[in-house]
Write an enzyme that holds these catalytic residues in place. Structure first.
Site, PDB file in Angstrom:
ATOM      1  N   GLY A  63       5.833  -9.112  16.207  1.00 23.11           N
ATOM      2  CA  GLY A  63       7.258  -8.829  16.327  1.00 23.11           C
ATOM      3  C   GLY A  63       7.939  -8.837  14.967  1.00 23.11           C
ATOM      4  O   GLY A  63       7.351  -8.442  13.957  1.00 23.11           O
ATOM      5  N   SER A  64       9.140  -9.332  14.958  1.00 15.11           N
ATOM      6  CA  SER A  64       9.971  -9.213  13.754  1.00 15.11           C
ATOM      7  C   SER A  64       9.458 -10.039  12.588  1.00 15.11           C
ATOM      8  O   SER A  64       9.925  -9.837  11.459  1.00 15.11           O
ATOM      9  CB  SER A  64      11.403  -9.633  14.065  1.00 15.11           C
ATOM     10  OG  SER A  64      11.900  -8.812  15.100  1.00 15.11           O
ATOM     11  N   THR A  65       8.571 -10.981  12.816  1.00 11.15           N
ATOM     12  CA  THR A  65       8.058 -11.714  11.654  1.00 11.15           C
ATOM     13  C   THR A  65       7.382 -10.756  10.682  1.00 11.15           C
ATOM     14  O   THR A  65       7.293 -11.034   9.493  1.00 11.15           O
ATOM     15  CB  THR A  65       7.036 -12.793  12.069  1.00 11.15           C
ATOM     16  OG1 THR A  65       5.991 -12.176  12.814  1.00 11.15           O
ATOM     17  CG2 THR A  65       7.685 -13.876  12.915  1.00 11.15           C
TER      18      THR A  65
END
Lengths: 575, 493
Positions: free
Chosen positions: A221-223
């Site tokens: 995801g956004s990591t």
């Protein structure tokens, strides 16, 4: 008739010569191969004739031995039950071993070449060479915080993982996979019981045997936007550089638009890079990935450790637990051109991007460590059977995925995430915390995975970097729950280091008197046990004999820094 | 070892005194060697208990003392009834037999419960049975020495013995499997809990018969011939007996499913034939027939199966024991691993885990011992076996009559061949076949039969060592007292 009789005698001699030659082949030439053959159960029984080395952390035994009356003389026990199961693994009689028990098997069993001197000495004293002891780099408070944090998560996640590393050295401070299991039944000497316990764990739908911190990959995801940011900064972007954003983005070749997780996030057409990361702006990073191109993203991810299929975490001198390779996945059309839709999705950590929690922690650690990526390790120290230091981990750098200036820009951006953005719940009073949250869709399940990667600095010096994963962490709030756990783990590391600094006993220094006494006592009990005599009764003191004294003398170094009697007394923690 | 096995011919004029001194010297050497080997066995037993039990029980010496007592009894019998017998044979056999008893007791210890180990009854378990069988077998051997005062007397019953031998061999083959089959080989007669292996006894009977038959027929077999490729081949009709024995051993192979026994009988016969006729062609024919038969059995086993399947399976295991390490190859794999674990010096008596090897008390006793006494110990055991076989052959060389030569040569060679077949089998040199390891394996039949063979060898070596003229009752003929031929012509009885 005598001539043929003599010849018959010669034939018998030739036959016996063949037998003799073949015996030499079997018992001399092939002896080592046969002795160590996996089909040879003798060696295994032999292993249980002597105490296996202890796996320990800060003087606490995580895996130790209990004398038995059976054919196998020592039972392996794990006093912390499930707490360290995915790190130390287990050493069963009939099944394959795992974890550090497997990776350091030779050393723990006492057959390692590193213990040659001990074996050589014991050849003359006639004692069984005990196994060497393995000291792990883990921090007990951090491990405890990770276990508690994951177990008490507010979003109802039953599976997850947490990893904490020391960014400066790569030493693993905590490594937890949830759910865990109790390795004790697996080490049972009743092999049927052990097999039944194993089967129960294997058939458990939650998969407690799987090491989610090291060997399972999920969409980050956004990591993953930290990787995009690193690639952008390396290509000349600054944190203040404006990038195109918007409430929706339709990549050139795709039918499904990319949106932000809430309408309030970056509806403007342009936002700064630091703002995009702070708010976790999907449209901005999807556009940025397409702008940079798949090569740059893939290259940067690879520099951070993606695609590494050979990584093991254990002993820096080789051996360890296998770590699954994190992947950026395919971003190309069948004709070889760039699939911009896939690239846009990959830019926000979806599509085919997959990451292990360890990799997440290493990304954060690299940023915190000024761009130097250190090789992660678990084995801090190897001690001989007499607790003489045989090896100490010397940290190794793998590479510099980013330059120092880029790393400090990235630090600034990630700190902004925790101070003003999505990672606010990871804040720690008095320390600089940076990080990045992630919410990853995976399949059709509406419950997303919640991620947090982050680090904590004190006066610019990195102390710890973490990655927390909550699988299927509810419909919303998973990533901030992960951030909160990450903050708790890092706080525990700080707490642990503070108490440790007060009480650190350098390796190789003599044991505190009470422990030396305990070891001597244990040695005598063992010797008595071997003789077949009844164990000592309570209060029955063995007569102080030369044997005990000799044992003690050997257990302690001849000269030690304490001989001068000038150390501050009472400050050393009993370990 | 101290006294020469073949004494210099005693001149006919020599008086009583030197001869008596000489024979008593041999017996004293035998006694000294016997005491020495019994001390070795005693030390072995003590080491086993010290290692396996961590303590030496108060009565560890009792089994050793029992076998030593019965060996000493045999020694006394020999002293009176076979004073010129070879002094090295009995101590060598006593060493093997004593070690066998002690090792089997050690295996019993390994299988016993931890708290019962210290007071294992002396006659319990495999070791205890072996001890009892040893006592019986040695008494039997002494009995043979007492009854048979002249080995040539045996030849009077040669045809009877031949018939008995063949019947003994055939019984297990014709018996239904449930009365005769153990571990895939039909070599037994099983009645209730009791089992004997008649084939073991057949060896002595068959050797006596072959020897007698060949002494009578050797001229025909060695003279009438056709020359082919520089080698004299016998006439077709003279091949009859060898073909008959070959068929007999093939039948053993097929119906009793045991290559080792077949090889043993056949090798025994071919060697006696060769010694009798001094014709290399017999050896060549014999070897060709045997290997032809073995290859045929292998091919048939692979294609047809049935009675040949067992041999085919064993050959496959031999070629790669690790191919099926947990089923077919399990025994062989464990045997090799045990030997390898022992290495050069072994784990020490009582220090290994020989109970991990299946059938360690019977077929695999050599591998079990090898784990604990290592390459050096096993080499010593091989030398002891070699000593017995060569001493037996020497008795054959020295004895003056053809019948004695053939019997001694045949028995000694068969003993050596049997050791080769079983030791070669368990160490992976040749396909494994279920033979007993003489004097070491558990089993009364084997022990008794082999002790009878030893008694026969002792009797013949006594005749060989006995001075020519002084023998009472005109024993061993050659009253002329002239220079003795090294090779005697056959004599009419």
């Amino acid at each position: 008739m005598n001539a043929p009789l003599r010849r018959a005698g010669v034939v018998v001699m030739v036959l016996f010569g063949l037998l003799f030659a073949n015996l030499n082949w079997v018992q001399a030439y092939k002896a080592d191969e046969y002795r160590t053959s996996p089909y040879n159960a003798r060696v295994q029984v032999d292993q249980y004739n002597r105490p296996r080395g202890v796996i320990e952390v800060s003087g606490k035994a995580l895996a130790e031995n209990q004398a038995t009356d059976g054919e196998l003389k020592y039972l392996r026990t794990y006093p912390f039950k499930s707490q360290f199961a995915h790190v130390i693994g287990y050493k069963p009689v009939n099944l394959g071993s795992t974890g550090i028990e497997q990776a350091e098997d030779e050393f723990l069993a006492g057959t390692s070449d590193r213990l040659f001197a001990d074996r050589f000495r014991d050849m003359f004293t006639g004692e069984e060479t005990a196994g060497g002891n393995v000291v792990l780099s883990l921090s007990l408070p951090a491990q405890d915080a990770a276990i508690k944090g994951l177990a008490n998560n507010p979003v109802g996640s039953t599976r997850g993982a947490a990893v904490a590393v020391d960014p400066k050295t790569g030493a693993i401070q905590a490594l937890v996979s949830m759910p865990s299991f109790d390795p004790n039944p697996l080490a049972s000497h009743d092999t049927e019981e052990a097999q039944a316990a194993y089967n129960r764990l294997k058939d458990d739908k939650e998969g407690p045997l799987r090491n989610r911190a090291l060997s399972e990959v999920l969409p980050p995801g956004s990591t993953f936007k930290v990787i995009d940011s690193a690639a952008a900064l390396e290509s000349g972007y600054k944190p203040e550089t404006s990038i195109p954003a918007g409430s929706s983005y339709l990549p050139p070749t795709s039918g499904t638009p990319i949106r932000n997780s809430s309408p309030g996030i970056c509806p403007e057409t342009q936002v700064t890079l630091i703002e995009a990361l702070t708010e976790s702006c999907n449209t901005g990073f999807a556009r940025l990935a397409v702008e940079l191109g798949s090569d740059k993203i893939k290259e940067k991810a690879k520099a951070f450790g993606f695609e590494d299929t050979d990584l093991k975490v254990g002993n820096l001198d080789g051996g360890g637990i296998n770590v699954a390779a994190s992947r950026t996945g395919d971003m190309q059309n069948p004709d070889g051109g760039e699939d911009q839709a896939a690239l846009a999705q990959s830019g926000i950590g979806q599509n085919n991007v997959r990451m292990t929690p360890l990799e997440g922690a290493m990304i954060a650690a690299t940023v915190a460590n000024g761009g130097e990526r250190m090789r992660p390790y678990l084995v801090q120290q190897l001690l001989g059977p007499d607790r003489r230091t045989i090896g100490t981990a010397s940290p190794k750098k793998i590479n510099n995925p980013i330059t120092g200036p880029v790393a400090s820009d990235l630090q600034q951006m990630m700190v902004s995430v925790v101070e003003r953005g999505t990672g606010r719940r990871a804040q720690i009073d008095g320390f600089t915390v940076g990080g990045k949250t992630g919410t990853a869709q995976d399949g059709d399940d509406e419950r997303d995975h919640g991620w947090f990667i982050g680090f904590v600095l004190k006066n610019g010096e990195p102390i710890s970097a973490v990655c927390v994963l909550l699988e299927r962490a509810g419909v919303s709030g998973g990533s901030s729950a992960a951030a909160e756990i990450g903050g708790q783990i890092m706080q525990a590391v700080i707490r642990g280091e503070a108490t440790d600094a007060q009480s650190r006993r350098p390796a190789g220094w003599p044991l505190p008197p009470r422990r030396a006494h305990r070891q001597r006592w244990h040695g005598r009990c063992l010797a008595r046990h071997r003789r077949g005599a009844r164990p000592y009764r309570r209060g029955e003191e063995p007569a102080p004999g030369p044997a005990g004294g000799a044992r003690l003398r050997r257990a302690l170094p001849r000269r030690s820094p304490h001989d001068g009697d000038n150390q501050p007394s009472g400050r050393r923690r009993r370990v | 070892m101290t006294a020469p096995a073949v004494p210099a011919p005693t001149p006919a004029t020599t008086g009583e005194m030197p001869r008596v001194r000489e024979s008593s010297g041999r017996r004293n050497a035998e006694l000294a060697l016997l005491i020495f080997v019994m001390l070795l066995v005693l030390a072995y037993s003590a080491t086993v208990e010290a290692t396996a039990l961590d303590t030496i029980t108060g009565d560890f010496w009792v089994p050793v003392a029992l076998v030593a007592g019965v060996f000493l009894g045999l020694h006394v019998v020999i002293r009176f009834l076979a004073p010129y017998a070879d002094p090295a044979i009995v101590p060598a056999v006593a060493l093997l037999n004593g070690l066998g008893v002690a090792f089997l007791r050690r295996i019993d210890l390994a299988f016993a419960d931890a708290n019962e180990r210290a007071d294992l009854p002396i006659f319990s378990g495999v070791g205890g049975r072996q001890l009892a069988w040893t006592l019986i077998a040695v008494v039997l051997a002494a009995g043979l020495l007492i009854i048979v005062r002249d080995h040539r007397a045996v030849s009077r019953y040669a045809y009877t013995l031949g018939l008995v031998g063949i019947i003994l061999v055939m019984i297990p083959a014709v018996l239904p499997s449930q009365f005769s089959e153990i571990n895939g080989a039909k070599l037994w007669i099983r009645v209730g809990g009791f089992q004997i292996q008649p084939g073991e006894f057949a060896k002595l009977a068959l050797v006596s018969f072959f020897a007698y038959y060949l002494v009578r027929k050797r001229e025909v077999l060695s003279l009438a011939s056709r020359r082919f490729l520089g080698i004299d081949f016998p006439r077709g009709r003279d091949l009859g007996p060898v073909v008959a024995v070959w068929l007999l051993s093939l039948m053993v192979l097929v119906f009793e499913k045991d290559l080792g026994t077949a090889l043993l009988y056949f090798g025994m016969f071919v060697v006696i034939l060769y010694v009798a006729t001094e014709r290399v062609s017999w050896l060549i024919i014999g070897l060709l027939l045997f290997f032809g038969g073995a290859v045929l059995a292998y091919v048939l086993g692979a294609s047809v199966g049935g009675p040949f399947a067992n041999f085919y399976q064993r050959a496959e295991i031999w070629m790669d024991p690790f191919a099926k390490p947990y089923d077919d190859g399990y025994q062989m794999v464990q045997s090799l691993l045990g030997l390898g674990t022992g290495g050069l010096f072994g784990a020490g008596p009582g220090g290994g885990q020989p109970n991990k090897i299946p059938l360690v008390v019977s077929d695999f006793v050599f591998a079990g011992l090898g784990e604990e006494i290592g390459l050096f110990g096993l080499s010593a055991l091989l030398v002891v076996y070699l000593l017995i076989a060569e001493r037996g052959l020497r008795a054959g060389l020295a004895v003056r009559d053809s019948f004695g030569k053939l019997v001694a040569g045949g028995l000694a060679f068969t003993l050596g061949l049997q050791v080769f077949v079983i030791v070669g089998g368990v160490t992976g040199l040749i396909p494994l076949t279920g033979q007993t390891t003489p004097f070491l394996s558990a089993g009364g039949s084997s022990l008794m039969a082999n002790w009878l063979i030893i008694a026969m060898l002792l009797r013949i070596s006594d005749a060989a060592g006995r001075p020519v003229t002084g023998a009472p009752g005109g024993r061993a003929g050659a009253a002329g007292g002239g220079p003795r031929h090294s090779c005697m012509v056959p004599r009419r009885r």
